[in-house]
Design a protein around this motif. Structure first.
Motif, PDB file in Angstrom:
ATOM      1  N   UNK A   1     -23.441   1.124  -5.062  1.00 42.42           N
ATOM      2  CA  UNK A   1     -24.297   1.809  -3.710  1.00 42.42           C
ATOM      3  C   UNK A   1     -25.379   2.508  -4.296  1.00 42.42           C
ATOM      4  N   UNK A   2     -24.859   3.355  -4.650  1.00 46.74           N
ATOM      5  CA  UNK A   2     -26.445   4.883  -4.943  1.00 46.74           C
ATOM      6  C   UNK A   2     -27.621   4.469  -5.537  1.00 46.74           C
ATOM      7  N   UNK A   3     -27.351   3.398  -6.977  1.00 45.32           N
ATOM      8  CA  UNK A   3     -28.650   3.278  -7.590  1.00 45.32           C
ATOM      9  C   UNK A   3     -29.608   2.137  -6.593  1.00 45.32           C
ATOM     10  N   UNK A   4     -28.615   1.458  -5.917  1.00 40.51           N
ATOM     11  CA  UNK A   4     -29.130   0.383  -5.590  1.00 40.51           C
ATOM     12  C   UNK A   4     -29.753   0.635  -4.167  1.00 40.51           C
ATOM     13  N   UNK A   5     -29.085   1.355  -3.224  1.00 40.84           N
ATOM     14  CA  UNK A   5     -29.889   1.895  -2.224  1.00 40.84           C
ATOM     15  C   UNK A   5     -31.428   2.925  -2.484  1.00 40.84           C
TER      16      UNK A   5
ATOM     17  N   UNK B   1     -24.687   9.453  -0.025  1.00 41.08           N
ATOM     18  CA  UNK B   1     -23.937   8.510  -0.736  1.00 41.08           C
ATOM     19  C   UNK B   1     -23.541   8.783  -2.299  1.00 41.08           C
ATOM     20  N   UNK B   2     -23.814  10.325  -2.852  1.00 43.13           N
ATOM     21  CA  UNK B   2     -22.988  11.233  -3.604  1.00 43.13           C
ATOM     22  C   UNK B   2     -21.843  11.426  -3.224  1.00 43.13           C
ATOM     23  N   UNK B   3     -21.647  12.146  -2.110  1.00 44.27           N
ATOM     24  CA  UNK B   3     -20.859  12.243  -1.553  1.00 44.27           C
ATOM     25  C   UNK B   3     -19.677  11.416  -1.222  1.00 44.27           C
TER      26      UNK B   3
END
Length: 278
Positions: free
Chosen positions: A68-72, A109-111
């Protein structure tokens, strides 16, 4: 760099201040929690977190968290994504708050990734004694290097202060100039390089940490290509000239290369070649 055409139209000074301070507070709390969770989780090789799912659901959940992080993050940097971010603010303040909103979303997202990860329970290797001291120092240095790279890139953009402070002051949003000083004198992507170093200098290795390290290393190698494409559209020849002098990811010795990948001939050398050809 870029600027909006006009200052934000706010319903009033008090309303503008409340919105700006609220967005700023939320952004910086989320940023601190996200970075703190990442530093702690990776230090222990992703073996400690709040995730409690068991296999195979943990594999599915972890894969979703990892992707989810790299995509979003990448989607929000597209034209469509920027339009969405620009609407995530009250009234006409959305575009001005966009840098703050973007950092807040990335921080959440990181959290989510590092706080909700479900550990596998397998630990391959854990440093002890002198090895632990060395890796602790390297891990700390990697984070310090990342902080330096963010500072050189424009800290107000990297931590989200640019948007809410601009709205607070009732000014027009103006982004910092293209970074070319500090660490950017040696490589074009010091933030991505430093971020990669943080995932490989941990003192505990697990299958979980390897998955995180491999995914983010791939992201840090590929994502800057899209970033540089945006820079070329925005800055044109200024970025091409910069890219011709400074290597992409690692400060390899040798002659500077042009954007096409060919070695650049110094002006004096080109003149000599022209005289010989004439």
């Amino acid at each position: 760099m870029r600027a909006d055409s006009s200052p934000p139209a706010a319903p009033g000074r008090v309303g503008r201040v409340l919105v700006a301070v609220s967005y700023g507070l939320f952004c910086h709390v989320a940023f601190a929690l996200g970075v703190g969770a990442m530093m702690a989780a990776m230090y222990f090789g992703m073996s400690r977190s709040l995730g409690t799912l068991s296999a195979p659901w943990s594999w599915i959940a972890n894969a979703a968290l990892l992707v989810q992080f790299p995509v979003v993050h990448s989607l929000l940097l597209t034209g469509w994504g920027r339009a969405v971010v620009n609407r995530l603010g009250p009234g006409s303040s959305g575009p001005t708050l966009a840098p703050t909103t973007f950092v807040a979303i990335a921080s959440l997202q990181v959290l989510a990734l590092f706080a909700l990860w479900s550990p596998s329970g397998t630990i391959w290797w854990q440093a002890h004694g002198p090895a632990l001291v060395v890796l602790d120092v390297l891990y700390a240095c990697a984070w310090i290097l990342l902080g330096k790279a963010m500072f050189d890139a424009g800290l107000s953009v990297q931590i989200g202060t640019l948007g809410w402070l601009t709205l607070l002051r009732g000014r027009r949003l103006v982004y910092p100039k293209m970074p070319t000083t500090g660490l950017f004198r040696f490589i074009r992507q010091p933030i991505y390089v430093a971020f990669t170093l943080t995932v490989w200098t941990v003192p505990t290795w697990t299958p979980d940490q390897l998955a995180v390290a491999a995914t983010f290393t791939a992201y840090c190698l590929v994502a800057p290509l899209f970033k540089e494409a945006r820079y070329r559209r925005i800055h044109g020849s200024a970025f091409d000239n910069y890219a011709s002098r400074v290597p992409y990811w690692l400060p390899w010795p040798g002659r500077p290369r042009s954007p096409s990948g060919r070695h650049c001939e110094p002006a004096a050398g080109r003149a000599r070649i022209s005289r010989r050809q004439g």
